[in-house]
Design an enzyme around this catalytic site. Structure first.
Site, PDB file in Angstrom:
ATOM      1  N   SER A 291      -4.663   2.940  -2.533  1.00 16.42           N
ATOM      2  CA  SER A 291      -4.945   2.220  -1.306  1.00 16.42           C
ATOM      3  C   SER A 291      -3.850   2.338  -0.257  1.00 16.42           C
ATOM      4  O   SER A 291      -4.076   2.038   0.912  1.00 16.42           O
ATOM      5  CB  SER A 291      -5.149   0.739  -1.627  1.00 16.42           C
TER       6      SER A 291
ATOM      7  N   LYS B 107       3.624  -1.137   4.058  1.00 13.29           N
ATOM      8  CA  LYS B 107       2.170  -1.299   3.911  1.00 13.29           C
ATOM      9  C   LYS B 107       1.757  -2.663   4.467  1.00 13.29           C
ATOM     10  O   LYS B 107       2.517  -3.639   4.358  1.00 13.29           O
ATOM     11  CB  LYS B 107       1.824  -1.194   2.422  1.00 13.29           C
TER      12      LYS B 107
ATOM     13  N   SER C 104      -2.099   2.978  -6.569  1.00 17.09           N
ATOM     14  CA  SER C 104      -2.107   3.052  -5.110  1.00 17.09           C
ATOM     15  C   SER C 104      -0.855   3.627  -4.455  1.00 17.09           C
ATOM     16  O   SER C 104      -0.864   3.856  -3.252  1.00 17.09           O
ATOM     17  CB  SER C 104      -2.368   1.672  -4.527  1.00 17.09           C
TER      18      SER C 104
END
Ligand code: GLN
Length: 489
Positions: A154, A79, A178
């Site tokens: 997210s 990420k 997330s």
């Protein structure tokens, strides 16, 4: 949806050892697939040259019979809030555009030390704030199964990277869901480990007392393997635990009956979609039929979770994000002329709308006069909640509930109303508020074939138990799928 068989890390390692493929071939295959799937907007940057160079090193080791790391040949995406030395990292924000990390996060160090290959950095909501990936400064990530739907957030890019088969596994971060919520929306496995299990060194902070890094995978065994590698004490993160890291992959056999708690309040909550509810109830019935104890336990704090979570995380975020000032890192407004306008204009132009909302909310709940009414009170609720959950988990092995009240929703469906968006986190924030581990498992589908994630929560540092029982649930689900898809003879 056509069922695509995905190769797991364990499969690929067997093939590499047998010499039927090379790490370089595997990486090239993924790079082509990444190219063919550009429209999904998963990768903010692909580290093609580095990934190929690392693959060649792995191939050399295999050829020379040198000792191999636990993740040799595993192609992993990270990420865009996880630091990788000499690589860009932006947390999905314009304010960090062009910023290059000077050091490796501990998780990246540990992946590389075990011969993993890092293929690129994935798109995410700005500073990991969001539940749909609609808050990235670099555009939405599309759900690979239905491009009109969100991948969740997210860590949407990391989830779709695995869903669409663009890597073997990926890392995300989970502050309030997330990892688990996008895993649920994309039909894959996602783990939020116990707070302190994995070092946060080199993770761009959102809310430091909530944030944890964790894996997205297709199989439990891969999730266990990656967690085993990246967990453990780190002198750079004082909140990392010195508790020994078990060999999770060696303990995947759950050979007794489990005691499972179910909160009626979660299954009767307003926004819960009927099909998600039915899928959860069906699973509970199957578990009962299989001899496990499933008991309803009263939990009356559900309505306080979202408010407590958003007061505390925005407070922490407002402090963590103060460092982005146009001086230290990344973006500086070209329109600024002296000190005050450097701060004001850089932050005004560099941060997106949701991040600004949260900084303001966090600053408000911390301000004198309101601190006691909001911040201290939320801390007290967090304590009460933690005591209650830990006491329930003293009597039960697991708590089971849906990961999300709905399946993947359409783009734009919740953007007008932030409260509705925040309510999507109702089942996931509990694990972060209390520090316990939780996993989302792709155990069901709705009538349209959209994935439904089921969430399993366990006591602190009980990842081994969580993986073992998850493995059992995944087997039950796959037997069920086979019997549904095998034509009668
Ligand atoms: N959706 C939650 C939020 O916006 C969770 C985000 C996360 O876990 N990073 O805060």
């Amino acid at each position: 949806m056509a069922v695509v068989a995905h190769q797991t890390i364990i499969d690929i390692q067997t093939e590499l050892k047998a010499g039927s493929t090379t790490a370089a071939q595997i990486v090239s295959g993924f790079l082509q697939k990444v190219e063919a799937n550009r429209h999904l907007n998963v990768f903010l940057e692909v580290f093609a040259d580095d990934a190929l160079a690392q693959a060649k090193r792995v191939d050399e080791k295999v050829k020379n019979g040198e000792p191999l790391g636990k993740l040799f040949g595993a192609v992993i995406a990270i990420k865009d809030n996880i630091c990788y030395k000499q690589h860009k990292v932006s947390a999905g924000s314009k304010i960090l555009e062009g910023f290059t990390s000077l050091y490796n996060s501990t998780v990246v160090e540990r992946l590389l030390a075990e011969d993993a290959i890092i293929i690129g950095r994935t798109n995410c909501d700005e500073f990991a704030m969001g539940s749909s990936n609609e808050n990235s400064a670099y555009g939405n990530v599309l759900n690979a199964q239905d491009n009109s739907r969100v991948p969740g957030g997210s860590s949407g890019g990391s989830a779709v990277a695995v869903q669409a088969g663009l890597c073997h596994a990926s890392l995300g971060s989970d502050t309030g869901g997330s990892i688990r919520q996008p895993a649920s929306f994309c039909g894959i496995v996602g783990l939020k480990p116990t707070y302190g299990r994995i070092s946060r060194w080199g993770l761009i902070a959102y809310a430091s007392s909530f944030d944890q890094i964790g894996p997205f995978t297709h199989s439990i065994e891969d999730a266990a393997l990656i967690t085993e590698v990246i967990s453990g004490k780190d002198s750079y993160d004082s909140t990392s635990s010195s508790k020994e890291v078990p060999a999770y992959t060696q303990q995947l056999n759950f050979d007794r009956k489990a005691r499972i708690a179910v909160f009626p309040s979660t299954l009767n909550s307003d926004g819960l979609n009927e099909e998600v509810k039915t899928a959860t109830q069906n699973l509970l019935d199957e578990l009962k039929a299989d001899g496990h104890t499933v008991e309803e336990v009263k939990f009356e704090l559900l309505d306080y979770l979202i408010a407590t979570y958003y007061v505390l995380t925005t407070a922490e975020a407002s402090s963590n994000l103060a460092r982005f000032d146009g001086v230290h890192y990344g973006y500086r407004s070209p329109n600024a002329s002296e000190m005050e306008t450097v701060y004001k204009k850089s932050r005004t132009e560099g941060f997106g709308k949701e991040v600004k909302n949260r900084i303001m909310l966090g600053t408000f709940v911390l301000s004198s006069g309101y601190y006691d009414a909001y911040y201290s009170r939320a801390q007290k609720v967090r304590r009460i909640l933690t005591n209650e959950i830990l006491s329930i988990l003293n009597q039960y092995d697991f708590i089971l509930m849906p990961t999300s009240p709905t399946v993947a929703f359409k783009f734009g469906e919740k953007t007008e109303n932030p409260v509705e968006m925040y309510l999507a986190d109702i089942y996931t924030v509990l694990a972060n508020l209390t520090g316990i581990p939780a996993i989302s498992l792709p155990l069901a589908e709705d009538k349209q074939g959209l994935p439904i994630g089921i969430q399993l929560l366990a006591g602190k540092f009980e990842e081994a138990k969580l993986f073992a029982f998850s493995e059992k649930l995944m087997q039950i689900a796959s037997v069920k799928k086979d019997t549904l898809t095998t034509p009668a003879e």
